[in-house]
Design an enzyme around this catalytic site. Structure first.
Site, short mmCIF file in Angstrom:
data_model
loop_
_atom_site.label_atom_id
_atom_site.label_comp_id
_atom_site.label_asym_id
_atom_site.label_seq_id
_atom_site.Cartn_x
_atom_site.Cartn_y
_atom_site.Cartn_z
N HIS A 37 0.84 -1.20 0.00
CA HIS A 37 0.00 0.00 0.00
C HIS A 37 0.87 1.25 0.00
CE1 HIS A 37 -2.77 2.84 2.33
NE2 HIS A 37 -3.43 2.57 1.22
N GLU A 131 -4.48 4.06 -8.09
CA GLU A 131 -5.72 4.64 -7.56
C GLU A 131 -5.87 6.06 -8.08
OE1 GLU A 131 -6.47 4.82 -3.27
OE2 GLU A 131 -8.13 6.20 -3.69
N LYS A 133 -7.25 9.53 -7.78
CA LYS A 133 -7.87 10.38 -6.78
C LYS A 133 -8.99 11.19 -7.44
CE LYS A 133 -5.92 9.02 -3.09
NZ LYS A 133 -6.77 8.24 -2.17
O1 G3P Z 1 -6.90 1.36 -2.48
C1 G3P Z 1 -7.10 1.20 -1.14
C2 G3P Z 1 -6.71 2.39 -0.34
O2 G3P Z 1 -5.48 2.87 -0.81
C3 G3P Z 1 -7.74 3.47 -0.36
O3 G3P Z 1 -7.55 4.42 0.63
O4 G3P Z 1 -6.84 6.58 1.54
O5 G3P Z 1 -5.21 4.74 1.42
O6 G3P Z 1 -5.94 5.87 -0.66
P1 G3P Z 1 -6.33 5.44 0.73
CA CA Z 2 -4.70 4.61 -2.14
#
Ligand code: G3P
Ligand code: CA
Length: 261
Positions: A37, A131, A133
């Site tokens: 992550h 991801e 945004k």
């Molecule tokens: O993709 C899962 C997670 O990354 C979503 O939340 O806030 O860490 O981008 P965040």
């Molecule tokens: Ca994320």
């Protein structure tokens, strides 16, 4: 003869139990997609070149990173809407040009990356979850163009990419233009209809906060033909519980934990 016989039995027993332990380890960790992550963000600056390289060194299947657009239009790898928390600067990413962002430094001195630079660093050594945004109007088309470029001339494959976002509308251009690129709508809640939100985007996986994981949610995702990936899981014990429940992928800030499963 008896000594030799006992010796063979001992060696055989040790070999069998060693194989069983090794197989147990292989079986547990190979049951899931192991996702770093924001890179190996628990130990290295998040969304940075070093965090991505550390995740690769630890053997993850996939790296997750966040992208948003800056004032001059390039895609920047950063989680927040502002540069305040993670860099030496202040202000909204959308109000800064790439030149201005390149003057800043992450807390450990590294540069903020563009998406293209992140692709160059990762260099298809593992799969990539981008991801999108939500505060970036043209982000889908820009990412589509970059993926096409990197598939055509940098050795990446469409199958290397998983695109996720909380704004599920942003996944539709991928479904239409690059159907071979997998899609993962994000959710931080438990809808009455569980994983149905994956249907309009023809999801590969539904990616759900670990706060919302239930056996019913997992079963519903599987019954609809979706994988269920969950974030963010930072202890080995919780990873093991989720694997026992049947999740297919786990995001963690500490990918070294996967090697303890
Ligand atoms: O993709 C899962 C997670 O990354 C979503 O939340 O806030 O860490 O981008 P965040
Ligand atoms: Ca994320």
């Amino acid at each position: 003869v008896i000594k030799n016989y006992i010796g063979y039995i001992l060696i055989g027993t040790l070999w069998i139990s060693g194989t069983m332990v090794a197989n147990q380890g292989d079986t547990v960790s190979s049951k899931i997609v192991k996702i770093a992550h924001r890179g190996a963000s628990g130990t290295v600056e998040e969304n940075s070149a070093h965090a991505f390289l550390e995740a690769i060194r630890l053997g993850v299947d996939m790296i997750e990173l966040d992208v948003t657009c800056c004032k001059s239009g390039e895609l920047i790898v950063i989680h927040d809407d502002t540069v305040d928390r993670t860099t030496t600067g202040t202000g909204k990413v959308g109000d800064l040009t790439l030149d201005e962002i390149k003057q800043l430094r992450l807390s450990d001195g590294q540069e903020v990356l563009t998406l293209k630079e992140a692709l160059d660093v990762i260099d298809h050594q593992c799969k990539l979850n981008i991801e999108l945004k939500v505060k970036c109007d043209n982000v889908s088309q820009t990412v589509i163009d970059i993926i096409e470029e990197y598939v055509k001339s940098h050795g990446w494959h469409y199958d290397d990419f998983l695109i996720s976002t909380f704004n599920h509308h942003k996944l539709l251009p991928f479904k239409d233009q690059l159907p071979a690129v997998k899609r993962a709508p994000l959710l931080h809640s438990i809808p009455i209809t569980y994983a149905e939100f994956g249907v309009p985007v023809d999801a590969y996986s539904v990616n759900v906060s670990v706060d919302d994981i239930t056996q019913e949610f997992i079963n519903d995702a599987h019954n609809r033909g979706f994988k269920l990936y969950t974030w963010v899981v930072n202890t080995r014990e919780e990873m093991e519980e989720l694997i026992a429940l049947g999740v297919d992928g786990i995001f963690t800030d500490y990918p070294e934990l996967f090697n303890e499963l």
